[in-house]
Design a protein around this motif. Structure first.
Motif, PDB file in Angstrom:
ATOM      1  N   ALA A  18      -8.400  -9.364  -2.507  1.00 41.41           N
ATOM      2  CA  ALA A  18      -7.883  -8.876  -1.141  1.00 41.41           C
ATOM      3  C   ALA A  18      -8.258  -9.966  -0.132  1.00 41.41           C
ATOM      4  O   ALA A  18      -7.203  -9.830   0.999  1.00 41.41           O
ATOM      5  N   ARG A  19      -8.931 -10.757  -0.129  1.00 39.70           N
ATOM      6  CA  ARG A  19      -9.513 -11.510   0.876  1.00 39.70           C
ATOM      7  C   ARG A  19      -8.493 -12.507   1.342  1.00 39.70           C
ATOM      8  O   ARG A  19      -7.970 -13.038   2.400  1.00 39.70           O
ATOM      9  N   THR A  20      -7.447 -12.847   0.293  1.00 42.85           N
ATOM     10  CA  THR A  20      -6.103 -13.613   0.550  1.00 42.85           C
ATOM     11  C   THR A  20      -5.298 -12.778   1.358  1.00 42.85           C
ATOM     12  O   THR A  20      -4.527 -13.691   2.268  1.00 42.85           O
ATOM     13  N   LEU A  21      -5.265 -11.473   1.494  1.00 44.51           N
ATOM     14  CA  LEU A  21      -4.530 -10.762   2.557  1.00 44.51           C
ATOM     15  C   LEU A  21      -4.978 -10.734   3.877  1.00 44.51           C
ATOM     16  O   LEU A  21      -4.332 -10.128   4.712  1.00 44.51           O
ATOM     17  N   LEU A  22      -6.080 -11.127   4.073  1.00 45.61           N
ATOM     18  CA  LEU A  22      -6.817 -10.696   5.473  1.00 45.61           C
ATOM     19  C   LEU A  22      -6.933 -11.899   6.461  1.00 45.61           C
ATOM     20  O   LEU A  22      -7.592 -11.900   7.499  1.00 45.61           O
ATOM     21  N   TYR A  23      -6.004 -13.023   6.145  1.00 46.87           N
ATOM     22  CA  TYR A  23      -6.269 -13.948   6.945  1.00 46.87           C
ATOM     23  C   TYR A  23      -5.043 -13.920   7.831  1.00 46.87           C
ATOM     24  O   TYR A  23      -3.934 -14.018   7.839  1.00 46.87           O
ATOM     25  N   SER A  24      -5.353 -13.310   8.968  1.00 44.57           N
ATOM     26  CA  SER A  24      -4.355 -12.864  10.046  1.00 44.57           C
ATOM     27  C   SER A  24      -4.481 -13.912  11.193  1.00 44.57           C
ATOM     28  O   SER A  24      -5.504 -14.685  11.514  1.00 44.57           O
ATOM     29  N   SER A  25      -3.321 -14.060  11.989  1.00 44.81           N
ATOM     30  CA  SER A  25      -3.360 -14.623  13.296  1.00 44.81           C
ATOM     31  C   SER A  25      -4.401 -14.121  14.132  1.00 44.81           C
ATOM     32  O   SER A  25      -4.867 -12.846  14.267  1.00 44.81           O
ATOM     33  N   THR A  84       0.559  -2.929  -2.709  1.00 46.90           N
ATOM     34  CA  THR A  84       0.590  -4.152  -2.247  1.00 46.90           C
ATOM     35  C   THR A  84       1.084  -5.087  -3.682  1.00 46.90           C
ATOM     36  O   THR A  84       1.710  -6.139  -3.185  1.00 46.90           O
ATOM     37  N   GLY A  85       0.222  -5.065  -4.605  1.00 43.42           N
ATOM     38  CA  GLY A  85       0.341  -6.078  -5.478  1.00 43.42           C
ATOM     39  C   GLY A  85      -0.315  -7.512  -5.277  1.00 43.42           C
ATOM     40  O   GLY A  85      -0.971  -7.487  -4.432  1.00 43.42           O
ATOM     41  N   LEU A  86      -0.473  -8.366  -6.198  1.00 44.45           N
ATOM     42  CA  LEU A  86      -1.190  -9.505  -6.056  1.00 44.45           C
ATOM     43  C   LEU A  86      -0.358 -10.434  -4.810  1.00 44.45           C
ATOM     44  O   LEU A  86       0.825 -10.387  -4.928  1.00 44.45           O
ATOM     45  N   ILE A 134       1.586 -10.129 -14.645  1.00 43.60           N
ATOM     46  CA  ILE A 134       3.035 -10.529 -15.078  1.00 43.60           C
ATOM     47  C   ILE A 134       4.020 -10.661 -13.972  1.00 43.60           C
ATOM     48  O   ILE A 134       4.740 -11.520 -13.921  1.00 43.60           O
ATOM     49  N   TRP A 135       3.948  -9.620 -13.051  1.00 41.09           N
ATOM     50  CA  TRP A 135       4.895  -9.821 -11.812  1.00 41.09           C
ATOM     51  C   TRP A 135       4.558 -10.997 -11.086  1.00 41.09           C
ATOM     52  O   TRP A 135       5.432 -11.663 -10.688  1.00 41.09           O
ATOM     53  N   ASN A 136       3.379 -11.345 -10.830  1.00 41.05           N
ATOM     54  CA  ASN A 136       2.862 -12.286 -10.320  1.00 41.05           C
ATOM     55  C   ASN A 136       3.405 -13.890 -11.049  1.00 41.05           C
ATOM     56  O   ASN A 136       3.869 -14.902 -10.458  1.00 41.05           O
ATOM     57  N   LEU A 188      -8.029  -5.371  -9.733  1.00 37.27           N
ATOM     58  CA  LEU A 188      -7.736  -6.560  -9.707  1.00 37.27           C
ATOM     59  C   LEU A 188      -7.129  -7.271  -8.398  1.00 37.27           C
ATOM     60  O   LEU A 188      -7.226  -8.165  -7.776  1.00 37.27           O
ATOM     61  N   ILE A 189      -6.276  -6.215  -7.833  1.00 39.03           N
ATOM     62  CA  ILE A 189      -5.859  -6.510  -6.365  1.00 39.03           C
ATOM     63  C   ILE A 189      -7.026  -6.667  -5.429  1.00 39.03           C
ATOM     64  O   ILE A 189      -7.148  -7.507  -4.662  1.00 39.03           O
ATOM     65  N   LEU A 190      -8.058  -5.682  -5.381  1.00 39.01           N
ATOM     66  CA  LEU A 190      -9.024  -5.822  -4.527  1.00 39.01           C
ATOM     67  C   LEU A 190      -9.793  -7.096  -4.754  1.00 39.01           C
ATOM     68  O   LEU A 190     -10.436  -7.677  -3.595  1.00 39.01           O
TER      69      LEU A 190
END
Length: 258
Positions: free
Chosen positions: A108-115, A74-76, A14-16, A103-105
């Motif tokens: 999570a791959r979206t959060l792992l794109y690092s410089s 973290t949230g989505l 919902i927040w997303n 759901l966040i897990l």
């Protein structure tokens, strides 16, 4: 793989939805629309909270010189996640995300794109175990150097103010001098319509989120050196030139551990 139930509304989805994201289902949109029918200002609160997070990270990187972030609850993923803001300004920044929601897990791959110069990690752990969280973060972060602890809209889910405050203290006790707390939460005392809508939502049987009086939000920063302008309604915290600065029922601030 955890099965995601798309037939029951989920607060993170919902927040997303309110943030303009796409990781939600019709049932979440229906629940979100039902809430906004009672209190349309919730979309402003969601987006103002996210904007505060971006401005505070920019302060921490550019003015405070922080290069390590521990984002708990973290949230989505949406636009301008913590690592995106920090690494855009300082590519060598390291970020650890923590959440315990399956759901966040799944996202999570979206959060792992690092410089290439920096690093991101995701730890599937519970807010109520600060010792384990900080220990796990130490695999990615140097805990001898300052860390910015980010708690964005998560403590309202903790039943009992004393328990929530004790969690903040437990995290900060495990972080070195020069670390920062970046926090924003739903507040009481500014917008009665928001309070009425949220209290009604909490009575539906959904996972509750407790709005807290502003002095209690200020209490999370006890013992810290508050960064100007202190704990304020989030649109008033170092606003962009020309941005709207109407107070809303969401307060936050940034404080430094001596």
């Amino acid at each position: 793989m955890t099965k995601i139930d798309s037939t029951v509304p989920h607060s993170a989805r919902i927040w997303n939805y309110w943030l303009g994201g796409k990781d939600n289902y019709p049932v979440d949109e229906e629940a979100g629309d039902a809430y906004t029918a009672v209190f349309p200002g919730i979309v402003t609160i969601a987006r103002s909270s996210r904007a505060f997070l971006g401005r505070s990270i920019r302060y921490l990187v550019e003015e405070a010189g922080v290069r390590q972030f521990l984002d708990v609850g973290t949230g989505l993923p949406t636009a301008d996640n913590t690592h995106e803001v920090a690494q855009r300004l300082a590519p060598e920044s390291k970020i650890v995300y923590v959440d315990n929601d399956p759901l966040i897990l799944a996202h999570a791959r979206t959060l792992l794109y690092s410089s290439p110069e920096g690093k991101t990690a995701y730890e599937h752990l519970d807010l109520y175990d600060p010792e384990r969280i900080v220990e796990a973060a130490g695999k990615t972060l140097d805990l001898d150097q300052p860390v910015a602890l980010i708690l964005s809209g998560i403590l309202g889910h903790v039943d009992g103010y004393d328990r929530a405050r004790d969690l903040v203290r437990a995290f900060l006790a495990r972080l070195p001098s020069g670390s920062y707390l970046c926090l924003n939460e739903g507040s009481r005392g500014t917008d009665p319509a928001y309070e009425h809508a949220q209290d009604g939502y909490n009575e539906t049987g959904a996972v509750p989120y407790f709005l807290r009086p502003i002095p209690e939000i200020e209490g999370y920063f006890d013992g810290l050196e508050l960064v100007e302008p202190g704990v304020v309604s989030v649109p008033l915290w170092r606003p962009e030139p020309g941005a709207a600065t109407t107070p809303i029922g969401q307060h936050g601030g940034v404080g430094r551990k001596p």
